[in-house]
Design an enzyme around this catalytic site. Structure first.
Site, short mmCIF file in Angstrom:
data_model
loop_
_atom_site.label_atom_id
_atom_site.label_comp_id
_atom_site.label_asym_id
_atom_site.label_seq_id
_atom_site.Cartn_x
_atom_site.Cartn_y
_atom_site.Cartn_z
N ARG A 143 -9.17 8.30 -37.56
CA ARG A 143 -9.94 9.39 -38.18
C ARG A 143 -8.94 10.49 -38.52
O ARG A 143 -8.26 11.00 -37.64
CB ARG A 143 -11.04 9.88 -37.24
CG ARG A 143 -11.90 11.02 -37.83
CD ARG A 143 -11.31 12.37 -37.51
NE ARG A 143 -12.23 13.47 -37.78
CZ ARG A 143 -11.92 14.76 -37.63
NH1 ARG A 143 -10.71 15.11 -37.21
NH2 ARG A 143 -12.80 15.70 -37.88
N ASP A 148 -7.87 14.10 -39.60
CA ASP A 148 -8.38 15.46 -39.57
C ASP A 148 -8.02 16.21 -40.85
O ASP A 148 -6.93 16.04 -41.40
CB ASP A 148 -7.78 16.18 -38.36
CG ASP A 148 -8.29 17.60 -38.19
OD1 ASP A 148 -9.51 17.76 -38.02
OD2 ASP A 148 -7.47 18.54 -38.24
#
Length: 743
Positions: A277, A279
């Site tokens: 994931r 950021d």
């Protein structure tokens, strides 16, 4: 051994014992040597061999279509090893802005206790694992317990555990059939300048313990040096190149920084992670990120999704273009706003289930790969759903039912299944990041998830299906997900005071009686379907139900997904779906056939062929025929990618006219002005200000390309540069920059 054999004056027993002992020592030393050798091998290669060939298998790490993700703020989950807790001002369990002691040992503990397995969770998203600064946020006294202030991206956060403990977490998860996703923040390091004052940490960056740079002493340009006073975030350009609230903004276009971030993520890929994931993707250039993601896919094609914060249900063209062009998926903020507006905030928003459905249909048009966007009710940056819903547990139960059966990959924020709300004293960060309150497996929310999550593994309609509305008013939403002959039908009534008689309800379910997958947890009951018509059905106040039919698709192939969504020739991609059969057939990318690596009824691994480039259609053929619908828009890159900054000086324009670039390779639109890259930027003081325009673009490495800049006005009229094409040979690795004058 020789000395033992030549020994004199010893009894036979003693001599045999000495020989045996010596041989054992040699054998043990040899075994330890083998163990050490295997420990040095990249985990990604060992793990890849364990792929079972099923789209639902944990070895299918390039795709998460069949998964349910569980997001954990590592520091706030379980303190499994108090000995690694920090000391001093950064640690205070009574302060929501400080470390609390949660670690990888605690997550491993809950893996072994089957808390996630029993819930049906098949992927864990954990906090960024890299070593962080120990410095306190000068604006609010917050410590970096969240993991977003990286100091050394090659080294584990010592307060979460050792690299061995991280690998134990990954291995334990894999043994349970659970994937591991790490948060990763390549946009910045830690605080450098706040209110014009250089902070003690000064955004320092290390590489595996070796000093690289600080923000204020940065002779090699590791960081962007745009003043934080300029960070208005009023345009995408400002959002990309301005620092985030005083954090040291990494200059990814710098060759050293680019290589640092490419090498750093491989440390964690080698440790066995299955997903990333990313950021703050909104705050980095699309071109650099596409080049970085492509490099990851060349190394290990894991599933990658990014965070582009968006707080509306309306379209955000830059966000959608990023999702369609970057090669990664996104956290689905539009979905989040829509489901919160329809359920948690229904009393104040005026948003209806009709509005929710319309938003879902609009998003299907805006995103090329809608089923790969990651949906969520809660996250670490917003007030918890339970707080917004007025602590109404039934509202959350309804929301889970809707999320778990609608399109996209569902993500659950830690504790939401325990009805956690914001901690006393406030809303959002840090009150939405309290310590995990408990692990009760009997809550109704936990039970709803545990009944619906496994359906993603067994019924392909949830992973790959299209959405069709079947009955709709302001309170009730009945919809179907359909893939081939497999169907999942969901009925939602958000009104907790009134029920509805659903007249003339139709369904794609075959003839028969269907039992609520939820086991009547929300009172939905059973239905009977005859020739597509559902028998009289009353959906009571606050009631929900899910009915399903899983077909035995043995006809022509049906492609559900291809992951990653972009790749270069020679790389292996994963094609998932149904009806591929057990006998190897063929896969065509445009006009070129692929080499087949493995083949099963639900998953094919194929090597992207040469001879094609740009967006192509992919089809699968077996003994029963060819997939009736091609998988459209798969992006075949021209080759290994590098990020190049293209600049043009003296490009003056009238108001409403912008500058674009188009060129000879697919990454530059292949001379098609409708695919030109831009509009270019022209308002970053340290890079280029009007009439200079610039853009960072991912292009093939070590390639001679030709290109021109064009001007396009609001009516779509195109004006080309005059003169010969610009010619540029891209670097073989890292990054490049080329500047020309408008002709």
């Amino acid at each position: 051994i020789r000395d033992c054999l030549l020994s004199r004056g010893l009894g036979d027993v003693y001599k045999r014992q000495r020989v045996l002992n010596s041989v054992l020592v040699v054998i043990i030393a040899f075994l330890f040597g083998l163990i050490s050798l295997f420990a040095l091998l990249p985990k990604t290669n060992v793990f890849a061999q364990a792929d079972s060939g099923s789209d639902a298998d944990v070895g299918n790490y390039s795709s998460m279509s069949t998964d349910v993700i569980y997001q954990i703020v590592t520091d706030r989950f379980v303190d499994g090893d108090p000995s690694n807790n920090p000391t001093g001002e950064i640690y205070d369990k009574n302060n929501l802005r400080k470390y609390h002691g949660g670690d990888w040992a605690g997550i491993t503990q809950k893996l072994n206790e089957n808390y996630f397995t029993n819930m049906g969770v098949t992927a864990l998203w954990i906090s960024s694992p890299v070593q962080n600064s120990d410095y306190i946020d000068p604006s609010n006294g917050c410590a970096p317990y969240h993991g977003y202030w990286g100091r050394d991206f090659f080294t584990p956060n010592q307060y979460f555990g050792t690299m061995e403990e991280f690998e134990e977490l990954v291995d334990t998860a894999h043994a349970k059939g659970i994937k591991v996703i790490i948060d990763f923040a390549p946009n910045h390091t830690s605080f450098a300048v706040y209110d014009g004052v250089i902070q003690p940490n000064d955004g320092v960056l290390y590489r595996d313990g070796e000093y690289v740079s600080t923000y204020s002493n940065d002779p090699n340009g590791i960081f962007n040096h745009v003043s934080d006073q300029w960070a208005e975030f009023d345009t995408w350009e400002h959002t990309v190149y301005a620092p985030l609230f005083g954090l040291a903004d990494l200059n990814q276009q710098n060759a050293t920084t680019d290589q640092y971030l490419k090498d750093a993520i491989k440390v964690w890929l080698d440790a066995g992670v299955d997903g990333i994931r990313v950021d703050a993707v909104k705050h980095m250039s699309l071109g650099w990120q596409k080049n970085w993601v492509s490099d990851i896919y060349d190394y290990k094609p894991v599933f990658i999704f990014g965070e582009w914060s968006h707080s509306a249900t309306t379209s955000e063209p830059n966000m959608e273009n990023f999702a369609n062009e970057s090669g990664m998926s996104l956290l689905d903020f539009r979905y989040n706003t829509a489901i919160r507006s329809a359920l948690a905030n229904a009393m104040t928003s005026g948003y209806t289930m009709v509005d929710f459905h319309n938003t879902m249909m609009a998003m299907e048009q805006d995103y090329d790969f809608i089923n790969d966007q990651v949906t969520f009710l809660d996250n670490h940056d917003q007030s918890r759903f339970m707080t917004e819903a007025g602590y109404n547990e039934l509202t959350l139960d309804i929301a889970f039912t809707l999320q778990m059966t609608s399109r996209g990959i569902p993500c659950i924020y830690y504790g939401t299944e325990q009805y956690m709300a914001d901690a006393a004293g406030g809303k959002s960060d840090p009150y939405n990041r309290a310590d995990m309150t408990g692990f009760d497996q009997s809550t109704r929310a936990y039970q709803i998830i545990s009944k619906l999550a496994p359906l993603r593994k067994t019924n392909p309609a949830l992973a790959y299906g299209s959405t069709q509305q079947r009955w709709l008013n302001n309170d009730v939403y009945v919809f179907e997900r359909v893939f081939g002959d497999s169907v999942v039908m969901t009925a939602i009534n958000r009104n907790q005071s009134s029920g509805y008689q659903l007249e003339n309800l139709m369904s794609s379910l075959p003839n028969g009686t269907y039992y609520d997958v939820l086991g009547n947890l929300l009172g939905g009951g059973n239905i009977t379907v005859t020739n597509g018509s559902v028998s009289d059905y009353y959906l009571g106040a606050g009631q929900c139900a899910v009915w399903q039919y899983t077909a035995d698709d043995e006809g022509t192939p049906i492609i559900g997904n291809i992951n990653p969504k972009m790749s270069k020739p020679g790389n292996t991609v994963t094609i998932t779906g149904r009806g591929f059969g057990d006998t190897t057939g063929s896969v065509a990318f445009g006009t070129a056939n692929a080499q087949i690596v493995s083949w099963s009824d639900s998953m094919i691994k194929a090597i992207v062929p040469g001879g094609v480039a740009g967006e192509v259609d992919v089809v699968v053929t077996n003994a029963n025929g060819t997939s009736s619908e091609a998988f459209a828009g798969f992006d075949v890159l021209s080759g290994a990618q590098v990020s190049v900054r293209f600049k043009v000086n003296n490009a003056t324009t009238d108001y409403g006219t912008n500058v674009y670039i188009v060129g000879s390779v697919p990454e530059l639109g292949s001379w098609d002005t409708t695919k030109a890259i831009g509009p270019l930027f022209n308002d970053t003081p340290t890079i280029g200000v009007y009439p200079t325009w610039f853009y960072d673009i991912s292009v093939p490495a070590n390639t001679q390309i030709e290109y021109k800049f064009i001007k396009i006005d609001g009516a779509g009229n195109v004006v080309w540069e005059s003169g010969m094409n610009h010619v540029y040979t891209t670097p073989a690795s890292n990054t490049g920059e080329v500047t020309v004058n408008w002709q």
